[in-house]
Design an enzyme around this catalytic site. Structure first.
Site, short mmCIF file in Angstrom:
data_model
loop_
_atom_site.label_atom_id
_atom_site.label_comp_id
_atom_site.label_asym_id
_atom_site.label_seq_id
_atom_site.Cartn_x
_atom_site.Cartn_y
_atom_site.Cartn_z
N GLU A 1 2.10 3.76 2.94
CA GLU A 1 3.35 3.65 2.17
C GLU A 1 4.38 4.67 2.63
OE1 GLU A 1 2.28 1.45 -2.03
OE2 GLU A 1 2.26 3.63 -2.04
N ASP B 1 -7.63 3.16 -4.47
CA ASP B 1 -7.19 4.55 -4.26
C ASP B 1 -8.23 5.53 -4.77
OD1 ASP B 1 -4.81 3.52 -3.28
OD2 ASP B 1 -3.86 3.54 -5.26
N GLY C 1 -18.84 -4.62 -4.28
CA GLY C 1 -19.19 -3.37 -3.60
C GLY C 1 -18.46 -3.19 -2.28
N GLY D 1 -0.63 7.34 -2.47
CA GLY D 1 -0.91 8.72 -2.08
C GLY D 1 -1.26 9.59 -3.27
O1 RIB Z 1 -2.71 1.11 -5.19
C1 RIB Z 1 -1.98 1.09 -6.39
C2 RIB Z 1 -0.63 1.71 -6.19
O2 RIB Z 1 0.10 0.91 -5.28
C3 RIB Z 1 0.21 1.78 -7.42
O3 RIB Z 1 0.01 2.97 -8.15
C4 RIB Z 1 1.62 1.60 -6.89
O4 RIB Z 1 2.45 2.69 -7.07
C5 RIB Z 1 1.47 1.23 -5.42
O5 RIB Z 1 1.71 2.29 -4.58
#
Ligand code: RIB
Length: 306
Positions: free
Chosen positions: A143, A250, A222, A46
């Protein structure tokens, strides 16, 4: 999906302190290895995505939880430093989330998360609901407790916002949640797990039939984009030498959501996100590797000039 009168990206998600060990190779069960280095970095899917959205230029707000401990103070400072609105972040007696990360010589990683305070985010308050109803884009991962993810998606979708889910870590997705999504983003591994097949094409086809728009990210290869059940394009990634892939997905999700919030179309947002992710794998650590808008634009300018 009309975004009239809405602004910015709201992230409902986790924040972790990452403890990162760099090793030549991932150890076998029962084996002890000496690490080349060990370090603490701000992370959590997040928070990484929130930093990516903010650095990509979106007004960004975070809904989640931190402990009242040193790690919580450090992650709160990261939010302030990256201009993320943190007024809806709860401070809990539970410890701040932590992730134990091992990165090998090729930049690949394995991650174990101790959720801590993240697991306490089970309800939306009136201020959370107001924020969800006025955001242009809601971006979430898996998460935080699934019930909370479902409620947040329903709130934002019901008010006409764009809802993006990065289904990581992978778990089965209820139909009600899928119905509230505008975009689902998964990597190959997650696509196969959630799509119920070892065959990526078959799994992607299943997922594409369940959501309006799907992105399957393929790392250095990609990503593939699907709309209304059919493949509509592939985005190539710039060739780079990765040192740490932690947080690349992320970065993709945060940059993608920022681009959607500013009105870019699906393919254009995916190109922007791909450039951001390619930059992120060239730096160690999750949050430290997230690029600024100017660096992303420079990659895209160089690509269109070449
Ligand atoms: O996607 C990477 C993240 O996954 C890390 O920063 C770790 O904290 C987990 O949440």
């Amino acid at each position: 999906m009309s975004n009239e009168g809405r602004a910015g990206v709201t992230i409902v998600g986790s924040a972790n302190m990452d403890i990162v060990f760099t090793v030549e190779r991932i150890p076998q069960p029962g084996e002890t290895l000496l690490a080349e280095s060990a370090a603490h970095f701000p992370g959590g899917k997040g928070l990484n995505q929130a930093v990516a959205a903010a650095r990509a230029g979106a007004a960004t707000r975070f809904i989640g939880a931190l402990g009242r401990d040193e790690n919580g103070a450090s992650l709160a400072a990261t939010m302030v430093a990256t201009r993320i609105a943190d007024d809806l972040v709860r401070r809990m007696p539970e410890p701040t989330g932590q992730a134990f990360i091992v990165v090998d010589g090729s930049g690949e990683n394995t991650i174990i998360v101790a959720s801590g305070a993240n697991a306490t985010v089970t309800n939306l308050g009136p201020a959370d609901r107001d924020a969800l109803r006025s955001t242009a884009v809601l971006l979430m991962q898996l998460e935080l407790p699934l019930g909370l993810v479902r409620s947040a998606a329903a709130e934002a979708h019901g008010a006409g916002g764009v809802v993006v889910l990065n289904a990581a870590p992978a778990q089965a997705l209820p139909r009600e949640l899928l119905a509230d999504l505008d975009y689902l983003i998964v990597n190959e591994h997650e696509a196969c797990l959630i799509g119920g097949s070892q065959d990526l094409e078959a799994a992607s086809a299943t997922l594409a039939s369940l959501v309006g728009r799907l992105v399957v990210t393929l790392g250095a290869a990609g990503s593939v984009l699907f709309a209304d059940g059919v493949e509509i394009g592939r985005i190539a990634a710039p060739r780079v030498t990765p040192v740490d892939t932690t947080g690349a997905g992320d970065t993709f999700c945060g940059a993608f959501s920022a681009a959607i919030a500013e009105g870019r179309d699906f393919a254009d947002a995916a190109r922007f996100a791909t450039a951001a992710a390619a930059l992120s794998v060239q730096v160690v650590g999750a949050v430290p590797s997230v690029p600024e808008r100017s660096a992303i634009d420079a990659v895209l300018d160089a690509r269109s000039a070449g």
